[in-house]
Design an enzyme around this catalytic site. Sequence first.
Site, mmCIF file in Angstrom:
data_model
loop_
_atom_site.group_PDB
_atom_site.id
_atom_site.type_symbol
_atom_site.label_atom_id
_atom_site.label_comp_id
_atom_site.label_asym_id
_atom_site.label_seq_id
_atom_site.Cartn_x
_atom_site.Cartn_y
_atom_site.Cartn_z
ATOM 1 N N ASP A 4 0.856 -1.185 0.000
ATOM 2 C CA ASP A 4 0.000 0.000 0.000
ATOM 3 C C ASP A 4 0.893 1.235 0.000
ATOM 4 O O ASP A 4 2.119 1.107 -0.082
ATOM 5 C CB ASP A 4 -0.965 -0.025 1.204
ATOM 6 C CG ASP A 4 -2.319 0.599 0.853
ATOM 7 O OD1 ASP A 4 -2.327 1.783 0.474
ATOM 8 O OD2 ASP A 4 -3.345 -0.096 0.941
ATOM 9 N N GLU A 50 -9.957 2.699 -5.099
ATOM 10 C CA GLU A 50 -9.555 4.062 -4.728
ATOM 11 C C GLU A 50 -8.378 4.567 -5.551
ATOM 12 O O GLU A 50 -7.366 4.978 -4.996
ATOM 13 C CB GLU A 50 -9.216 4.100 -3.231
ATOM 14 C CG GLU A 50 -10.409 3.726 -2.358
ATOM 15 C CD GLU A 50 -10.106 3.769 -0.864
ATOM 16 O OE1 GLU A 50 -11.002 4.142 -0.103
ATOM 17 O OE2 GLU A 50 -8.984 3.422 -0.450
ATOM 18 N N HIS A 74 -2.982 3.212 -4.573
ATOM 19 C CA HIS A 74 -2.302 2.808 -3.326
ATOM 20 C C HIS A 74 -0.891 2.301 -3.621
ATOM 21 O O HIS A 74 -0.474 1.262 -3.130
ATOM 22 C CB HIS A 74 -3.130 1.742 -2.595
ATOM 23 C CG HIS A 74 -4.385 2.303 -1.981
ATOM 24 N ND1 HIS A 74 -4.361 3.191 -0.927
ATOM 25 C CD2 HIS A 74 -5.700 2.105 -2.269
ATOM 26 C CE1 HIS A 74 -5.612 3.519 -0.590
ATOM 27 N NE2 HIS A 74 -6.440 2.886 -1.395
HETATM 28 C C1 ACM Z 1 -11.073 -0.363 0.564
HETATM 29 O O1 ACM Z 1 -11.527 -0.196 1.701
HETATM 30 N N1 ACM Z 1 -10.520 0.644 -0.067
HETATM 31 C C2 ACM Z 1 -11.168 -1.627 -0.115
#
Ligand code: ACM
Length: 762
Positions: A196, A333, A269
């Site tokens: 991440d 995201e 991420h």
């Molecule tokens: C997430 O909570 N972005 C999968």
Amino acid sequence: MMKSTGLFFLLIVLAYAPSTAQEKAAATAALIPAPVEVKFGQGFFTLGKHTVIRADTGLAEEAALLNGFIRQQTGLTLAVSSKKPSISSIDLDIDPLRVKEPEGYQLLISSDAIRITGHDGAGILYGIQTWRQLWQHSPVGALSVKACIINDYPRFAYRGMHLDVSRHFFSVAFIKKYIDLLSLYKLNTFHWHLTDDQGWRIEIKKYPRLQSVAAWRDETLIGHKKEWPHRFDGKRYGGYYTQEQVKEVVRYATARHITVIPEIEMPGHALAALSAYPQLGCTGGPYKAATCWGIFDDVFCAGKDSVFTFLQDVLDEVMELFPSTYLHVGGDECPKQRWAACPHCRKRMQEEHLANEHELQSYFIKRISRYIDSKGRHLIGWDEILEGGLAPGATVMSWGGIEGAISAARQHHHVIMTPEDELYFDHYQSLYPAEPLAAGGYTSLKDVYNYQPLPDTADRQLLPYITGIQGQLWSEYLPTPEQAEYMLMPRAMALAERAWSPETRKSYPDFLSRLRSQKKMLDNIPVNSAGNFDEINYTVLAVNKGSIRITLRSDMPGGKIYYSTDGSRPGLKSRLYKGPVNINQAVLLRAALYNGGKPVGRIFEQSFHIHKAIGASVALQNAPTSKYGGPASKLVNGIYGVHRYNDQQWMGFSGNDLEAVIDLEKVQPIKVVGANILQYHWQRMWAPVWLQFAVSVDGIHYKTIARQDEYPVNGINKVRIKLQGITARYIKVTGINKGIIPLGEYGAGANSLLMIDELIVN
Ligand code: ACM
Ligand code: ZN
């Protein structure tokens, strides 16, 4: 494989007369998840030092695990043999004809033998885990279990628990403990979130800078990301798992019939990876691994082929380490600003005839999916892999809500349910202010237990596409293993029961009683399981003009609640709660739970505010968001939203303005108008450009009496405006939404949220 003595089996079954209600209670008392079917018989099996474990050589791992559990409990190590001994024995047999359901088992306990028959090795292990839960009440050093027959198998084939090791890193020893807990509760998948923005945690030999650079961040945020200004600890933080360690974890999990699914995040991420290899970003960097939590604009470039080469190389090494059919590639995201401005990404869009950046995201995931498929594996991604079209054969992990899941299932894709509201264990599990810092939200043990994978209103034909459910443990606010355990347990036990047990066994009170009886076992492990599920909660029964009627409750059997409304510490001398309480003046209600004359847990506290508008009718011009919605009446219920905004009190407006009209029913003097406004720019919550109060006697002609445009507090802004000589029946409150979040701010380009609770009139 099987040494079936049909007659022996028949005789045993006949000895199991239907059990009494008391026995039934004792039976289920020990077991989580609740088994499909339990019958208790006469007598006890008591393990002795001459007891032999008889298992086929194919079950050597299961026999060794069982021997380890027995050794922990009794200190004895039993002989393991593949031949049936004449004396007391524990038989482990695979027999898919007798136990038809995959992962299913039958556990048969009589006074001189134990037989676990599994559909497969997993079934054998689950039979062992069930027996282990049954023996937890044996005296120290002994192992004695009442005769019984249990037939059991899972509801869902996929029963998962996730762990984020990027935001905080956990040792291999902790990962093994985590896997042990999953196994104890018959969860069969460990979703290991390895990369991440804040750190890359898996050794990739071809890219050494992932270890020397991407595994580290300069420092870590202190407190919650909503607080401003941000404070940092100044300490370099990081670490990664070597490939040898990863193999060790995979071996450990495999022996426990747990599949490990690695997650390598892309295209978003990705900051940690970009910090090591900046040429993989759109701008070329430089980049730094994130030291704060959130969503960051810099992501893998979707235009450069070198990015796909890098990711395929990474996945090649990952596939060598993880035998799982499924590989998780995140997909969630991913902001698209950099792509929109990047010549490489624009060229890609042109060449591939992609209409927008969502289609570019789809291109990215599809290309990776094709690569993974070419290796005989399959891709899993979060909901956002639906953006711009699903990759063929991809499985969706649905975290956003039910819509993504339904959309994927309608396209005949498999779905794993991981909804944020019910199955994110980084959420608060208690609303008590003393609860340790968490990401946000409120997901109580009961909420997890009551989780319904597919609402009754949804099309039943979609159900077969729901392969299972999974709990998420994001680690932004889990700096220690103790805190991780506190957030995991006992909610993972509720998850396990929902994933394994048939719907007909669903009963929260019954689950709680079994949970209570497991306390000793959890303490012995030891695991830092949260014990706050009995804490006092309140419910508002009614809000009337000038009064609020509430109830208090605790799930603790025999628990008694004593309360005060004068601010004093509640105790046995305070009022005993017997039924609904009417509140007709501003109070701080404090309540304490007692059991057997002894206080249990923390003191409950809630303030109630009585003002002229409570219980009044409120008309809203625009609809609030679904997340911060609810009836308009909650704006005038005498209960102020808290700064964690997880108490269902705040109302949020996104992309529109607040306009509320309060009807006081008669013209009267108004001395104060007010409202609370929540402002946290790091949560995209922005105070209104201005908040205006207007009054009217007829509901048609309004006169503006006050306007507030200063909101100095990062948190709750209390607007209280004193008035003179004003009489009115109607009060109109208008809040002008800040609109699109400005450039340079967190979440720039997205809608801001106008958060308001309690419109106050006096
Ligand atoms: C997430 O909570 N972005 C999968
Ligand atoms: Zn690019």
